[in-house]
Scaffold this motif. Structure first.
Motif, short mmCIF file in Angstrom:
data_model
loop_
_atom_site.label_atom_id
_atom_site.label_comp_id
_atom_site.label_asym_id
_atom_site.label_seq_id
_atom_site.Cartn_x
_atom_site.Cartn_y
_atom_site.Cartn_z
N PHE A 1 0.84 -1.20 0.00
CA PHE A 1 0.00 0.00 0.00
C PHE A 1 0.87 1.25 0.00
O PHE A 1 0.62 2.21 -0.76
CB PHE A 1 -0.93 0.01 1.22
CG PHE A 1 -1.90 1.15 1.23
CD1 PHE A 1 -3.15 1.02 0.63
CD2 PHE A 1 -1.57 2.36 1.82
CE1 PHE A 1 -4.05 2.08 0.62
CE2 PHE A 1 -2.45 3.43 1.82
CZ PHE A 1 -3.70 3.29 1.22
N ALA A 2 1.89 1.25 0.86
CA ALA A 2 2.79 2.41 0.94
C ALA A 2 3.50 2.63 -0.39
O ALA A 2 3.70 3.78 -0.82
CB ALA A 2 3.80 2.21 2.07
N GLY A 3 3.88 1.52 -1.05
CA GLY A 3 4.54 1.65 -2.35
C GLY A 3 3.64 2.28 -3.39
O GLY A 3 4.07 3.17 -4.14
N GLU A 4 2.39 1.85 -3.43
CA GLU A 4 1.44 2.42 -4.39
C GLU A 4 1.18 3.90 -4.08
O GLU A 4 1.13 4.74 -4.99
CB GLU A 4 0.13 1.64 -4.34
CG GLU A 4 -0.89 2.09 -5.36
CD GLU A 4 -2.19 1.30 -5.30
OE1 GLU A 4 -3.17 1.72 -5.95
OE2 GLU A 4 -2.23 0.26 -4.59
N GLY B 1 2.71 9.81 -5.80
CA GLY B 1 3.10 11.15 -5.34
C GLY B 1 2.91 11.37 -3.85
O GLY B 1 3.08 12.49 -3.35
N GLY B 2 2.58 10.32 -3.11
CA GLY B 2 2.38 10.45 -1.68
C GLY B 2 3.64 10.76 -0.91
O GLY B 2 4.71 10.21 -1.21
N LYS B 3 3.53 11.63 0.08
CA LYS B 3 4.68 12.03 0.89
C LYS B 3 4.55 11.63 2.36
O LYS B 3 5.54 11.31 3.01
CB LYS B 3 4.86 13.56 0.82
CG LYS B 3 5.05 14.11 -0.57
CD LYS B 3 6.41 13.73 -1.13
CE LYS B 3 6.65 14.43 -2.48
NZ LYS B 3 7.92 13.97 -3.11
N ARG C 1 9.57 -1.14 9.04
CA ARG C 1 11.02 -1.10 8.80
C ARG C 1 11.32 -1.22 7.31
O ARG C 1 12.17 -0.50 6.77
CB ARG C 1 11.71 -2.24 9.55
CG ARG C 1 13.22 -2.29 9.32
CD ARG C 1 13.92 -1.24 10.14
NE ARG C 1 15.14 -0.75 9.53
CZ ARG C 1 16.14 -0.22 10.21
NH1 ARG C 1 16.07 -0.14 11.54
NH2 ARG C 1 17.18 0.26 9.61
N ILE C 2 10.61 -2.12 6.63
CA ILE C 2 10.81 -2.27 5.19
C ILE C 2 10.45 -0.98 4.47
O ILE C 2 11.16 -0.51 3.58
CB ILE C 2 9.97 -3.45 4.65
CG1 ILE C 2 10.47 -4.77 5.24
CG2 ILE C 2 10.01 -3.50 3.12
CD1 ILE C 2 9.57 -5.96 4.92
N CYS C 3 9.32 -0.37 4.87
CA CYS C 3 8.91 0.91 4.26
C CYS C 3 9.97 1.99 4.47
O CYS C 3 10.29 2.76 3.56
CB CYS C 3 7.58 1.38 4.86
SG CYS C 3 6.14 0.39 4.40
N PRO D 1 12.70 6.11 0.94
CA PRO D 1 13.36 7.16 1.73
C PRO D 1 12.68 8.52 1.68
O PRO D 1 12.94 9.38 2.53
CB PRO D 1 14.77 7.23 1.12
CG PRO D 1 14.64 6.63 -0.25
CD PRO D 1 13.56 5.60 -0.14
N ASN D 2 11.79 8.72 0.70
CA ASN D 2 11.10 10.01 0.60
C ASN D 2 9.70 9.99 1.20
O ASN D 2 8.94 10.95 1.06
CB ASN D 2 11.00 10.45 -0.87
CG ASN D 2 12.36 10.72 -1.48
OD1 ASN D 2 13.22 11.29 -0.81
ND2 ASN D 2 12.57 10.30 -2.72
N LEU D 3 9.37 8.88 1.87
CA LEU D 3 8.05 8.75 2.48
C LEU D 3 8.14 8.87 4.00
O LEU D 3 8.96 8.20 4.63
CB LEU D 3 7.44 7.38 2.12
CG LEU D 3 6.04 7.09 2.71
CD1 LEU D 3 5.01 8.04 2.12
CD2 LEU D 3 5.66 5.63 2.46
N LYS D 4 7.31 9.73 4.56
CA LYS D 4 7.23 9.86 6.02
C LYS D 4 6.02 9.07 6.50
O LYS D 4 4.94 9.14 5.91
CB LYS D 4 7.07 11.33 6.41
CG LYS D 4 6.94 11.57 7.92
CD LYS D 4 6.53 13.00 8.24
CE LYS D 4 7.52 13.98 7.68
NZ LYS D 4 7.14 15.39 8.00
#
Length: 392
Positions: A80-83, A88-90, A108-110, A115-118
């Motif tokens: 989900f985080a990858g999609e 464009g999700g931050k 941890r994997i996320c 690296p650009n996702l909070k």
């Protein structure tokens, strides 16, 4: 994904936090992985949505999701985080992360993969983010959201914007602080209401507060303790009975052998259950200076006064209520131990405090700070108890 965006937009649009929590400005929002813990009912979901509303509005670079959603029974957080990231999700806000099995490994994997996702997530106070989740120990920044302080409760009801004070400021300048507050409102007019129902934000809802809190307390035990600590459901009645017995007995040293007999389990299990109840912010364990768990505490107290009035209202003693209020408001930034003779608590291992009911005749104890009930303005080492509700 569109369904999640629609839900997010609706929730953000309809979020209207009555009090802006100071934690909003204490968090370093530049960190990439932030955990916000807190006892059930203190407003963690509202806090996340308020952050989204303040910082992003309806901007789709921020998305709120809840792990209660059945979608995550068949899909991973990582996918989900990858999609979300590819679209464009931050900033991904994850509510009730502990409802997802294997959440710490996937976060941890996320963290490593995007690296650009909070990611900002909420969890129960029972969770030990660093101690029990080694995958996150070196990367997560953990914060605690507490229930309303008396100051926040007062601001809400009066429209004022009183600031918080440090313990040092209160000890040194309590007369000036009290005069400043009293020039605008009479805090004692609101103090009893706060003791009864002011700690949990849901007193604002148009429902019976005690019934609402009882429901929340049951969820604390059934979900926050049983689920997170992976305790079998058949032991639920024992934990509930233990909580009730501790509340009825009032602030005192627990008779562990008797409690073990009452709930038909071992002494060691009783002590483990007591620790779980403390982690869930339902009780507090008070020790003499130099002692700590797993030793038996010198005193067990309810975590806040609202719990006292809800779980066993017939047995509420004024002295116990005042002691509990003082302990709870100090709990955020200070350590409390059992006081020696002539004092109620030892704060930060150095400063003794005596919590005094109305009418208490203060004895000449130059080293002890007396905390006085039903006093508007104090003098010297006699300080009104309400002002300690301004510590956060």
């Amino acid at each position: 994904m569109e369904a999640f965006y629609r839900t997010h937009a609706y929730l953000v649009e309809h979020t209207n936090a009555p009090v802006r929590r100071d934690l909003m400005d204490e968090i370093d929002w530049n960190d990439r992985l932030i955990g916000i813990k807190g006892t059930r009912g203190v407003g963690k979901t509202t806090f996340l949505l308020q952050y989204a509303k303040e910082k992003f509005g309806t901007n789709r670079s921020c998305l709120f999701i809840n792990m209660n959603n059945f979608y995550f029974s068949g899909h991973t957080i990582v996918d989900f985080a990858g999609e979300f990231h590819r679209s464009g999700g931050k900033v991904l806000l994850i509510d009730q992360v502990f409802k997802y099995d294997g959440w710490s490994r996937e976060l941890r994997i996320c963290y490593d993969r995007f690296p650009n996702l909070k990611i900002v997530f909420t969890g129960s106070s029972v969770m030990r983010l660093k101690e029990e989740n080694l995958e996150l120990g070196d990367i997560v920044k953990s914060y605690n959201l507490r229930g309303f302080s008396f100051r926040e409760f007062l601001n809400l009801h009066t429209g004022m914007k009183f600031r918080a004070y440090t313990l040092e400021e209160i000890l040194n300048n309590h007369e000036q602080i009290a005069k400043g507050v009293l020039s605008k409102v009479k805090p004692l007019d609101y103090f009893q209401d706060y003791l009864h129902h002011g700690f949990y934000p849901f007193f604002l809802e148009k429902r019976n507060f005690s019934e609402n809190l009882l429901k929340t307390m049951n969820m604390m035990v059934e979900v926050d303790i049983l689920l997170i600590k992976q305790i079998e459901l058949k032991y639920l009645p024992k934990i509930k009975k233990l909580l009730y017995l501790l509340a009825v007995e009032g602030p005192k040293a627990p008779n562990v052998s008797q409690l073990a007999s009452d709930i038909q389990t071992s002494r060691a299990t009783v002590m483990n259950y007591i620790k779980y109840l403390a982690d869930a912010r339902m009780i507090n364990m008070i020790y003499p200076k130099g002692q700590a768990f797993p030793k038996k505490p010198a005193k067990i107290m309810m975590h806040n006064t609202n719990l006292m009035y809800t779980i066993y209202p017939l047995n509420v003693e004024e002295q116990d209520v005042l002691d509990t209020f003082f302990l709870n408001t100090m709990y955020k930034d200070h350590k409390l131990h059992k006081g020696d003779k002539g004092s109620s608590f030892l704060v930060d291992e150095t400063t003794p405090f005596k919590i005094c009911c109305e009418g208490y005749k203060v004895k000449n104890s130059p080293n002890v700070t007396h905390v006085m009930h039903n006093l508007e303005i104090g003098h010297g080492k006699q300080i009104p108890i309400w002002i300690f509700g301004f510590l956060y």
